[in-house]
Design a protein around this motif. Sequence first.
Motif, PDB file in Angstrom:
ATOM      1  N   THR A  21     -11.213   3.998   9.108  1.00 39.33           N
ATOM      2  CA  THR A  21     -11.769   2.878   9.860  1.00 39.33           C
ATOM      3  C   THR A  21     -11.091   1.569   9.471  1.00 39.33           C
ATOM      4  OG1 THR A  21     -13.905   4.017   9.946  1.00 39.33           O
ATOM      5  CG2 THR A  21     -13.899   1.665  10.464  1.00 39.33           C
ATOM      6  N   GLU A  22     -10.832   1.395   8.178  1.00 39.68           N
ATOM      7  CA  GLU A  22     -10.145   0.204   7.688  1.00 39.68           C
ATOM      8  C   GLU A  22      -8.989   0.632   6.801  1.00 39.68           C
ATOM      9  OE1 GLU A  22     -11.018  -4.022   5.326  1.00 39.68           O
ATOM     10  OE2 GLU A  22     -12.358  -2.312   5.044  1.00 39.68           O
ATOM     11  N   VAL A  23      -7.795   0.365   7.252  1.00 35.89           N
ATOM     12  CA  VAL A  23      -6.585   0.710   6.493  1.00 35.89           C
ATOM     13  C   VAL A  23      -5.853  -0.572   6.132  1.00 35.89           C
ATOM     14  CG1 VAL A  23      -4.377   1.915   6.529  1.00 35.89           C
ATOM     15  CG2 VAL A  23      -6.369   2.929   7.661  1.00 35.89           C
ATOM     16  N   LYS A  24      -5.641  -0.776   4.842  1.00 32.30           N
ATOM     17  CA  LYS A  24      -4.931  -1.963   4.382  1.00 32.30           C
ATOM     18  C   LYS A  24      -3.455  -1.633   4.153  1.00 32.30           C
ATOM     19  CE  LYS A  24      -8.915  -4.344   2.491  1.00 32.30           C
ATOM     20  NZ  LYS A  24      -9.452  -5.188   1.403  1.00 32.30           N
ATOM     21  N   THR A  25      -2.673  -2.667   3.920  1.00 32.41           N
ATOM     22  CA  THR A  25      -1.241  -2.477   3.700  1.00 32.41           C
ATOM     23  C   THR A  25      -0.844  -3.066   2.358  1.00 32.41           C
ATOM     24  OG1 THR A  25      -0.687  -4.556   4.829  1.00 32.41           O
ATOM     25  CG2 THR A  25      -0.728  -2.551   6.175  1.00 32.41           C
ATOM     26  N   ILE A  26       0.322  -2.641   1.892  1.00 30.64           N
ATOM     27  CA  ILE A  26       0.857  -3.125   0.625  1.00 30.64           C
ATOM     28  C   ILE A  26       2.359  -3.314   0.782  1.00 30.64           C
ATOM     29  CG2 ILE A  26       1.179  -0.776  -0.270  1.00 30.64           C
ATOM     30  CD1 ILE A  26       0.497  -1.841  -3.048  1.00 30.64           C
ATOM     31  N   THR A  27       2.898  -4.338   0.144  1.00 30.07           N
ATOM     32  CA  THR A  27       4.339  -4.605   0.196  1.00 30.07           C
ATOM     33  C   THR A  27       4.965  -4.194  -1.129  1.00 30.07           C
ATOM     34  OG1 THR A  27       4.020  -6.437   1.742  1.00 30.07           O
ATOM     35  CG2 THR A  27       6.096  -6.374   0.533  1.00 30.07           C
ATOM     36  N   ILE A  28       5.840  -3.176  -1.069  1.00 26.15           N
ATOM     37  CA  ILE A  28       6.455  -2.616  -2.279  1.00 26.15           C
ATOM     38  C   ILE A  28       7.885  -2.183  -1.959  1.00 26.15           C
ATOM     39  CG2 ILE A  28       4.340  -1.833  -3.427  1.00 26.15           C
ATOM     40  CD1 ILE A  28       4.781   0.895  -2.179  1.00 26.15           C
ATOM     41  N   PRO A  29       8.707  -1.967  -2.998  1.00 29.26           N
ATOM     42  CA  PRO A  29      10.068  -1.473  -2.763  1.00 29.26           C
ATOM     43  C   PRO A  29      10.054  -0.067  -2.171  1.00 29.26           C
ATOM     44  CG  PRO A  29       9.850  -2.411  -4.967  1.00 29.26           C
ATOM     45  CD  PRO A  29       8.467  -2.286  -4.410  1.00 29.26           C
ATOM     46  N   ALA A  30      11.088   0.267  -1.440  1.00 26.44           N
ATOM     47  CA  ALA A  30      11.172   1.555  -0.759  1.00 26.44           C
ATOM     48  C   ALA A  30      11.150   2.727  -1.734  1.00 26.44           C
ATOM     49  CB  ALA A  30      12.434   1.597   0.108  1.00 26.44           C
ATOM     50  N   ASP A  31      11.840   2.587  -2.886  1.00 25.61           N
ATOM     51  CA  ASP A  31      11.879   3.705  -3.831  1.00 25.61           C
ATOM     52  C   ASP A  31      10.501   3.977  -4.430  1.00 25.61           C
ATOM     53  OD1 ASP A  31      11.919   1.293  -5.217  1.00 25.61           O
ATOM     54  OD2 ASP A  31      13.085   2.101  -6.896  1.00 25.61           O
ATOM     55  N   LEU A  32       9.728   2.925  -4.662  1.00 23.85           N
ATOM     56  CA  LEU A  32       8.369   3.103  -5.171  1.00 23.85           C
ATOM     57  C   LEU A  32       7.491   3.763  -4.110  1.00 23.85           C
ATOM     58  CD1 LEU A  32       6.391   2.577  -7.487  1.00 23.85           C
ATOM     59  CD2 LEU A  32       5.970   0.314  -6.544  1.00 23.85           C
ATOM     60  N   ALA A  33       7.673   3.358  -2.858  1.00 25.15           N
ATOM     61  CA  ALA A  33       6.900   3.948  -1.768  1.00 25.15           C
ATOM     62  C   ALA A  33       7.209   5.437  -1.626  1.00 25.15           C
ATOM     63  CB  ALA A  33       7.186   3.225  -0.457  1.00 25.15           C
ATOM     64  N   ARG A  34       8.467   5.818  -1.765  1.00 20.70           N
ATOM     65  CA  ARG A  34       8.840   7.231  -1.619  1.00 20.70           C
ATOM     66  C   ARG A  34       8.106   8.108  -2.620  1.00 20.70           C
ATOM     67  NH1 ARG A  34      14.039   5.221  -0.424  1.00 20.70           N
ATOM     68  NH2 ARG A  34      14.628   5.284  -2.633  1.00 20.70           N
ATOM     69  N   ARG A  35       7.922   7.590  -3.838  1.00 19.54           N
ATOM     70  CA  ARG A  35       7.282   8.387  -4.888  1.00 19.54           C
ATOM     71  C   ARG A  35       5.777   8.532  -4.665  1.00 19.54           C
ATOM     72  NH1 ARG A  35      10.799   5.268  -8.255  1.00 19.54           N
ATOM     73  NH2 ARG A  35       9.073   3.990  -9.033  1.00 19.54           N
ATOM     74  N   ALA A  36       5.207   7.716  -3.762  1.00 23.77           N
ATOM     75  CA  ALA A  36       3.757   7.748  -3.551  1.00 23.77           C
ATOM     76  C   ALA A  36       3.391   7.967  -2.081  1.00 23.77           C
ATOM     77  CB  ALA A  36       3.130   6.451  -4.054  1.00 23.77           C
ATOM     78  N   THR A  37       4.343   8.497  -1.304  1.00 22.48           N
ATOM     79  CA  THR A  37       4.067   8.749   0.116  1.00 22.48           C
ATOM     80  C   THR A  37       3.365  10.090   0.282  1.00 22.48           C
ATOM     81  OG1 THR A  37       5.979   7.441   0.821  1.00 22.48           O
ATOM     82  CG2 THR A  37       5.098   9.028   2.395  1.00 22.48           C
ATOM     83  N   LEU A  38       2.324  10.091   1.102  1.00 26.45           N
ATOM     84  CA  LEU A  38       1.574  11.313   1.356  1.00 26.45           C
ATOM     85  C   LEU A  38       2.292  12.196   2.366  1.00 26.45           C
ATOM     86  CD1 LEU A  38      -2.052   9.849   1.637  1.00 26.45           C
ATOM     87  CD2 LEU A  38      -1.108  11.175  -0.262  1.00 26.45           C
ATOM     88  N   ARG A  39       2.100  13.502   2.193  1.00 23.78           N
ATOM     89  CA  ARG A  39       2.605  14.475   3.159  1.00 23.78           C
ATOM     90  C   ARG A  39       1.420  15.216   3.767  1.00 23.78           C
ATOM     91  NH1 ARG A  39       7.327  17.572  -0.334  1.00 23.78           N
ATOM     92  NH2 ARG A  39       8.500  15.703  -1.000  1.00 23.78           N
ATOM     93  N   ALA A  40       1.584  15.645   5.014  1.00 27.40           N
ATOM     94  CA  ALA A  40       0.534  16.426   5.659  1.00 27.40           C
ATOM     95  C   ALA A  40       0.259  17.675   4.823  1.00 27.40           C
ATOM     96  CB  ALA A  40       0.956  16.815   7.072  1.00 27.40           C
TER      97      ALA A  40
END
Length: 441
Positions: free
Chosen positions: A275-294
């Motif tokens: 219902t409420e999804v927030k965003t965060i600004t981070i480097p791409a490499d950090l995002a890759r390590r914490a990206t969810l997969r189906a």
Amino acid sequence: MTSDLIAPWLSESRWPTVPIRFVARLGTGHTPSRNVPDYWENCTIPWITLADVWQLRTGTVNVITETKEKISYLGLANSAAVRHSAGTVILSRTASVGFSAIMGADMATTQDFVAWTCGPDLEPRFLLHALRAMSPDLKRIAAGSTHKTIYMPDIEQLRVPLPSLGEQRRIADFLDAETERLDKLRDLRRSQLNKLDEWYKAEISEATTPGISSPGDRSALWPWLPASISTIRLGYLARVQSGVTVHGARKATLNDSEYPYLRVANVQGEKVDLTEVKTITIPADLARRATLRAGDVVMTEANGNPDNLGRGAVWNGEIPGMVHQNHIFAIRADRRMLIPEYLSALLASNHGRRYFRFTSSQVGIATTSSAKVMNFPVPKIGLAEQQAVVDRCERARSTTTTAAEALTRQLSLLAEHRQALITAAVTGRLDVTAARHNSLV
């Protein structure tokens, strides 16, 4: 703000309306200085504070007789606090706005309340019901960014219909009886919802760990599990991914991008609430390590309620590029050995609840760790049997959801009917004498 804007429906009253302060003495309260210890010794005078609002939230408590705190005669004498007489009607006007009751004894209040001591032309119980009819309007007009407040000029504008005293008492008697009847129905529906939840938990617990609710030999390692259930560490079947720490001290980089991120508030038991999804600004490499997969099972690492710690839900890839907070673990199952939906059901079962409750660290809030997650004992069964368990759990969830939605809808209708009944009665649009006669026929 005029009274017409505060409660427009009052214009439909059969009877003339008058400012409440014309027929009841308006007062408020105060807090004696906390810096003077003498004011807080020998405290014997009941003192209504916001800590007492919990009694009033359901609207079923008409008379308040007990308070969490008391003040002393010395504190009363050296502050603007007033000892109001029994029968005075109170209304919360800050933070928790719009809750009302009648004092069951002589009491004082904090400045968070206003009080009306009724004169000879106003029945306190009638005023109480009139204020409850206004409750949605009062919440609507409350102002303030941090703590909502109804300011005194608006309080002074509040009006009340004024039929004869005898009619007020007939209306109050009728509403006392009818709201009690509706409240009993509401309590019954809530009890049915609780029973439904209990049934569902028992069903998924028996499906995932057969025999857990029955007497018999228990596991030496996990005393709540039947001895017949063989287990394997989750670490042999899946790996755990940690999330992103959210803090404002991170320095901006040229590789920064904005990503949606999953918070603890988004993980609700066996479902993900987007219902409420927030965003965060981070480097791409950090995002890759914490990206969810189906297919990832997301579960909470910390929770204020130990019973909710470790609840998991399957992430189905609803939002591409979603990263997750560090207080959420993403459990990535080896699909050759473990079905994610089976693990989610297992985490929600009594086995999952007990494991994380008894292995959690509870300094402040309850927390777990990736090591404890990896040590979670999973029943050793094959994929076909896991799928059969998932199917059984999904049938139970579907049945429960359908019944719960019907009961929740009934609760909503009861609340709407209760509010409409009070409004109609206090304005005279409902003839309570006829209504009572019809209910007896």
